[in-house]
Scaffold this active site. Structure first.
Site, PDB file in Angstrom:
ATOM      1  N   SER A 181      23.670  14.696  54.627  1.00  0.00           N
ATOM      2  CA  SER A 181      25.065  15.261  54.453  1.00  0.00           C
ATOM      3  C   SER A 181      25.817  14.077  54.167  1.00  0.00           C
ATOM      4  O   SER A 181      26.832  14.303  53.479  1.00  0.00           O
ATOM      5  CB  SER A 181      25.319  16.144  55.607  1.00  0.00           C
ATOM      6  OG  SER A 181      25.434  15.242  56.633  1.00  0.00           O
ATOM      7  N   CYS A 197      18.041  14.469  58.040  1.00  0.00           N
ATOM      8  CA  CYS A 197      19.118  15.232  58.465  1.00  0.00           C
ATOM      9  C   CYS A 197      18.509  16.361  59.217  1.00  0.00           C
ATOM     10  O   CYS A 197      17.536  17.109  58.768  1.00  0.00           O
ATOM     11  CB  CYS A 197      19.677  15.746  57.468  1.00  0.00           C
ATOM     12  SG  CYS A 197      21.071  17.122  57.633  1.00  0.00           S
ATOM     13  N   CYS A 248      20.502  14.085  65.903  1.00  0.00           N
ATOM     14  CA  CYS A 248      21.122  14.234  64.607  1.00  0.00           C
ATOM     15  C   CYS A 248      21.386  12.833  64.041  1.00  0.00           C
ATOM     16  O   CYS A 248      21.648  11.723  64.741  1.00  0.00           O
ATOM     17  CB  CYS A 248      22.669  14.665  64.832  1.00  0.00           C
ATOM     18  SG  CYS A 248      23.652  14.347  63.397  1.00  0.00           S
ATOM     19  N   THR A 249      21.202  12.427  62.792  1.00  0.00           N
ATOM     20  CA  THR A 249      20.929  11.192  62.325  1.00  0.00           C
ATOM     21  C   THR A 249      22.281  10.337  62.324  1.00  0.00           C
ATOM     22  O   THR A 249      22.241   9.187  62.136  1.00  0.00           O
ATOM     23  CB  THR A 249      20.140  11.201  60.880  1.00  0.00           C
ATOM     24  OG1 THR A 249      20.973  11.947  59.961  1.00  0.00           O
ATOM     25  CG2 THR A 249      18.923  11.629  60.936  1.00  0.00           C
TER      26      THR A 249
END
Ligand code: DGL
Length: 263
Positions: free
Chosen positions: A12, A74, A185-186
């Protein structure tokens, strides 16, 4: 498409760069095209149908640019879209991100594990499957990193706001006696220093699944016989949905991470 073709990486926004830098570190002969979808960030607040549509458009772009394998860097896009994408593009190998429940459960001594991720990731099938498969006797405490993605996107990781947002989520986990915290979460690895500061001297290990995901990428490249030829001189390209300024932010962040690898 050939063995020297690039790996496509999408997120994202900036988060997937934490996976990109691990790819560069562990697979230094592979070229990478990175797509950060700044315009639509954060994904964690979007309905599943929208994430599928957006991810599909980016995957189409990456395949159009000759990518031989796609990494959904993601967790949110993996949770919502990877099944759809694998079905739609059967000739393209996909690797996704999943919260690393297994290594956390296998190594915990207190038997309490915290999983930090976005809401869609924690509600998704992959997390639920991993939970059912690996949790066993361990207590798994899921927690949404409320506001974390925006803090990273806005470059505020060293701010007081960052510290208080992270404290709000980490303190309750500490109170519950976790000794493993999985970054699901990256974007969250960018907050590792703040998390460490709050953890202090306590024996709590932060688990970033990125190195394990890169090993999965490597295995898949070998299995499909599409690893970069030895001696390949890699290139890195960056794209975004969100204009020049944002693209520069991606490039600067990537540069910083790559410089860190050389130290
Ligand atoms: N970096 C992403 C993840 O791993 C997306 C976060 C977001 O955009 O909400 O989940």
């Amino acid at each position: 498409m050939s063995c020297a073709s690039p790996i496509g990486v999408l997120d994202s926004g900036l988060g997937g760069l934490s996976v990109f830098s691990e790819i560069v570190r562990l697979l230094p002969e592979e070229s990478v095209i990175y797509y950060g979808d700044g315009k639509n960030c954060p994904y964690g607040e979007k309905p599943k149908e929208e994430i599928i549509k957006i991810s599909d458009e980016i995957v189409c772009f990456l395949i159009g640019h000759g990518c031989k394998l796609i990494v959904l860097a993601c967790n949110t896009a993996t949770a919502d879209a990877i099944d759809y994408l694998r079905e739609k593009y059967p000739d393209t190998p996909f690797v996704g991100m999943e919260p690393a429940v297994k290594p956390a459960v296998m190594s915990t001594r207190t038997g309490v594990v915290g999983i930090l991720a976005t809401a869609p990731t924690l509600e998704g099938r992959h997390f639920k499957d991993n939970y059912l498969k690996y949790a066993g006797e361990a207590a798994i405490i899921p927690a949404v990193g409320e506001g974390f993605v925006n803090i990273v996107e806005n470059g505020e990781i060293e701010s007081h706001e960052a510290e208080s947002a992270v404290r709000k989520i980490i303190d309750p986990l500490i109170e519950k006696n976790v000794d493993r915290i999985v970054l699901g979460c990256t974007h969250y690895p960018f907050l590792k220093d703040v998390i460490n500061k709050i953890i202090g001297e306590r024996e709590i290990e932060i688990i970033n699944p990125a190195p394990a995901v890169v090993r999965r990428i490597e295995n898949l490249l070998v299995e499909k016989r599409i690893s970069a030829p030895s001696g390949n001189l890699p290139y890195y390209e960056f794209y975004s949905s969100s204009g020049k300024q944002y693209l520069n932010k991606i490039k600067t962040t990537a540069d910083k991470l790559l410089k860190g690898l050389k130290k």
